[in-house]
Design an enzyme around this catalytic site. Structure first.
Site, PDB file in Angstrom:
ATOM      1  N   CYS A 135      -3.049   5.718   9.869  1.00  0.00           N
ATOM      2  CA  CYS A 135      -3.272   7.080  10.363  1.00  0.00           C
ATOM      3  C   CYS A 135      -4.658   7.229  10.979  1.00  0.00           C
ATOM      4  CB  CYS A 135      -3.055   8.107   9.256  1.00  0.00           C
ATOM      5  SG  CYS A 135      -4.086   7.859   7.796  1.00  0.00           S
TER       6      CYS A 135
ATOM      7  N   PRO B 221       1.357   7.438  -1.636  1.00  0.00           N
ATOM      8  CA  PRO B 221       2.077   8.176  -2.682  1.00  0.00           C
ATOM      9  C   PRO B 221       3.594   8.076  -2.621  1.00  0.00           C
ATOM     10  CG  PRO B 221       1.396   9.695  -0.986  1.00  0.00           C
ATOM     11  CD  PRO B 221       0.835   8.353  -0.589  1.00  0.00           C
ATOM     12  N   GLY B 222       4.151   7.364  -1.629  1.00  0.00           N
ATOM     13  CA  GLY B 222       5.564   7.035  -1.697  1.00  0.00           C
ATOM     14  C   GLY B 222       6.488   7.701  -0.700  1.00  0.00           C
ATOM     15  N   GLY B 223       5.967   8.428   0.278  1.00  0.00           N
ATOM     16  CA  GLY B 223       6.843   9.061   1.259  1.00  0.00           C
ATOM     17  C   GLY B 223       7.655   8.048   2.051  1.00  0.00           C
ATOM     18  N   LYS B 224       6.994   6.999   2.523  1.00  0.00           N
ATOM     19  CA  LYS B 224       7.695   5.971   3.293  1.00  0.00           C
ATOM     20  C   LYS B 224       8.614   5.162   2.388  1.00  0.00           C
ATOM     21  CE  LYS B 224       3.760   5.694   6.452  1.00  0.00           C
ATOM     22  NZ  LYS B 224       2.965   6.689   5.654  1.00  0.00           N
TER      23      LYS B 224
ATOM     24  N   ASP C 127       1.105  -1.192  -4.959  1.00  0.00           N
ATOM     25  CA  ASP C 127      -0.151  -0.493  -4.765  1.00  0.00           C
ATOM     26  C   ASP C 127      -1.148  -1.041  -5.771  1.00  0.00           C
ATOM     27  OD1 ASP C 127      -0.822   2.156  -3.011  1.00  0.00           O
ATOM     28  OD2 ASP C 127      -2.176   1.961  -4.721  1.00  0.00           O
TER      29      ASP C 127
ATOM     30  N   CYS D 108       0.861  -1.210   0.000  1.00  0.00           N
ATOM     31  CA  CYS D 108       0.000   0.000   0.000  1.00  0.00           C
ATOM     32  C   CYS D 108       0.883   1.241   0.000  1.00  0.00           C
ATOM     33  CB  CYS D 108      -0.929   0.008   1.204  1.00  0.00           C
ATOM     34  SG  CYS D 108      -1.816  -1.532   1.505  1.00  0.00           S
TER      35      CYS D 108
ATOM     36  N   ASP E  49       1.512  -0.049   5.711  1.00  0.00           N
ATOM     37  CA  ASP E  49       0.773   1.146   6.124  1.00  0.00           C
ATOM     38  C   ASP E  49      -0.628   0.969   5.563  1.00  0.00           C
ATOM     39  OD1 ASP E  49       0.557   3.722   7.340  1.00  0.00           O
ATOM     40  OD2 ASP E  49       0.546   4.594   5.338  1.00  0.00           O
TER      41      ASP E  49
END
Length: 461
Positions: free
Chosen positions: A389, A276-279, A294, A273, A336
């Site tokens: 979150c 948008p790719g920050g992690k 994803d 998942c 996540d």
């Protein structure tokens, strides 16, 4: 029309009696009409505000506007949703009789006008005038144009006196949201609810030199290593370092899960998942060989674009997390998981109106299924980081407790409370991470708070 009469004389042009669209006559009216339409989609149809405002695939009433009008629509909607309970209470205070049961379109016009009068830097006269024109241009609301005029003019006159009184006795959010929050957070709930109505700060994760970037961006360094800046005047993409890929926007709490692995350099890590790719970017920057998955082709393309800007190389797969097959397994897995997103209400104030208890229960079941599958992807001795979150324990602590009860070979690897000085209270007694919006207090609300996040490291005993 023009033409030739039978006697050979040219016909005179005839005047058109068609009703002209007021949006063609009054600048800013189309923006107010779009705001009312989108507010209706959120509050009546539970549509996601992010989806409605998506530049590529959003609602045509929004995407068809010019840049300035789109900014105005976004500002109206965010303010209206952050303060919807108070706005409705103010409207109801000023009417002699309750609004007609079926007058939903009328209430949206009043909400849009009230959001401008009470919370935005829009001249009261302009907000009232455009609301009246908006009502008059809609057959459903035309007979209420006088009411709109009188009510909003009175609101503008009496806001300084009445707004503090009404806000003091009106709940900030729907009952279901507040009651669950108070049950879970008890004495901290009041502080959480108070800050949720404030626009959030912007946090960025930097590749290196956080102190240097804090100075360049006029920000401060947080315990997570993130740089927090007050909201800039222009787009984030115009700030120094964006084009060169020196940093990316990511809430400080969202940066924690990728930091929880004991080691990443040279290891094979699956980011489920991932968009948008920050992690994903954090994992790759730390030296992991990342497989990012994803199920959405659009979101995966966005992830690839973000990573290209950052100059980071990862392997990507278009697949559902529960369908990922890896016979050799991974050294670590980051899940996540999709959730109710109640921890991000400061950024997404539509959530209390588009989600509910049934969604939390349903999503907790989805998370459990994903967690069961993710556990099977971890090699012996590897680590599984689960996060989301949501502020709700049913999607975090309680769901993970059920997993551990059913999988006795797995246990929590506790986090060190000293790992992130200043965030010691975010570490639970079991060693999990639980952040909430009232953490990182600051005199300036724009620089305070965190997204609500739950995260835990799971290992096989």
């Amino acid at each position: 029309m023009t033409g030739t009469r039978p006697d050979g004389q040219r016909r005179r042009p005839q005047k058109s009696h068609a009703r002209r669209d007021p949006a063609d006559l009054k600048p800013g009216l189309a923006a107010r009409q779009a705001a009312a339409r989108l507010l209706s989609a959120v509050t009546e149809s539970r549509a996601s505000l992010d989806g409605l405002l998506d530049p590529a695939g959003g609602n045509p009433a929004f995407t068809g506007l010019g840049d300035q009008d789109r900014l105005l629509v976004r500002a109206i909607l965010l303010s209206a949703l952050r303060h919807l309970q108070v706005i409705d209470a103010f409207i109801d205070r000023l009417v002699d009789n309750p609004l007609p049961e079926g007058a939903k379109a009328l209430r949206q016009v009043l909400r849009v006008g009230a959001a401008q009068i009470l919370y935005l830097d829009v001249p009261d006269r302009a907000a009232v005038d455009l609301a009246v024109t908006q009502a008059d241009s809609d057959p459903r609301n035309r007979r209420f144009a006088g009411l709109v005029n009188a009510l909003l003019r009175r609101m503008a006159r009496e806001k300084d006196q009445l707004l503090p009184q009404i806000a003091a006795v009106t709940p900030d959010f729907p009952d279901w949201f507040e009651s669950r929050l108070r049950k879970a957070y008890k004495s901290e709930a009041a502080a959480i609810l108070a800050i949720l109505s404030e626009p959030p700060a912007i946090d960025v994760t930097v590749k290196d030199d956080p102190d240097g970037w804090a100075e360049k961006l006029g920000g401060v360094v947080l315990p997570t290593g993130s740089v927090r800046i007050a909201r800039p005047d222009g787009p984030v993409s115009g700030l120094p370092g964006f084009d060169t890929g020196a940093w990316w926007v990511q809430d400080a709490a969202a940066s924690l899960p990728a930091q929880m692995f004991s080691r990443l350099e040279g290891l094979e890590i699956a980011d489920l998942c991932a968009a948008p790719g920050g992690k994903t970017a954090q994992l790759a920057l730390a030296g992991a060989r990342v497989t990012a998955c994803d199920q959405s082709a659009t979101r995966l393309e966005r992830l690839r674009g973000n990573l290209a800007r950052l100059g980071l190389d990862v392997s990507t797969q278009l697949t559902r997390a529960q369908d990922l097959v890896a016979p050799e397994g991974f050294d670590g897995v980051l899940l996540d998981a999709p959730c109710s997103s109640t921890g991000t209400v400061r950024r997404h104030p539509d959530i209390p109106y588009t989600k509910g208890p049934d969604d939390i229960m349903r999503l907790a079941r989805v998370q459990r299924d994903l967690l069961d599958h993710a556990a099977g992807l971890v090699r012996p001795g590897g680590e599984l980081v689960f996060s989301n979150c949501s502020l709700d324990p049913e999607e975090g602590e309680e769901m993970v407790a059920g997993f551990l009860s059913d999988h006795p070979a797995w246990t929590i690897r506790p986090m060190d409370a000293l790992r992130w000085p200043g965030l010691e209270t975010a570490i639970t007694a079991k060693g999990e991470i639980r952040t909430h919006p009232a953490m990182l207090a600051h005199d300036d609300p724009r620089l305070a708070g965190l997204d609500g996040f739950y995260a835990v490291v799971l290992i096989r005993q």
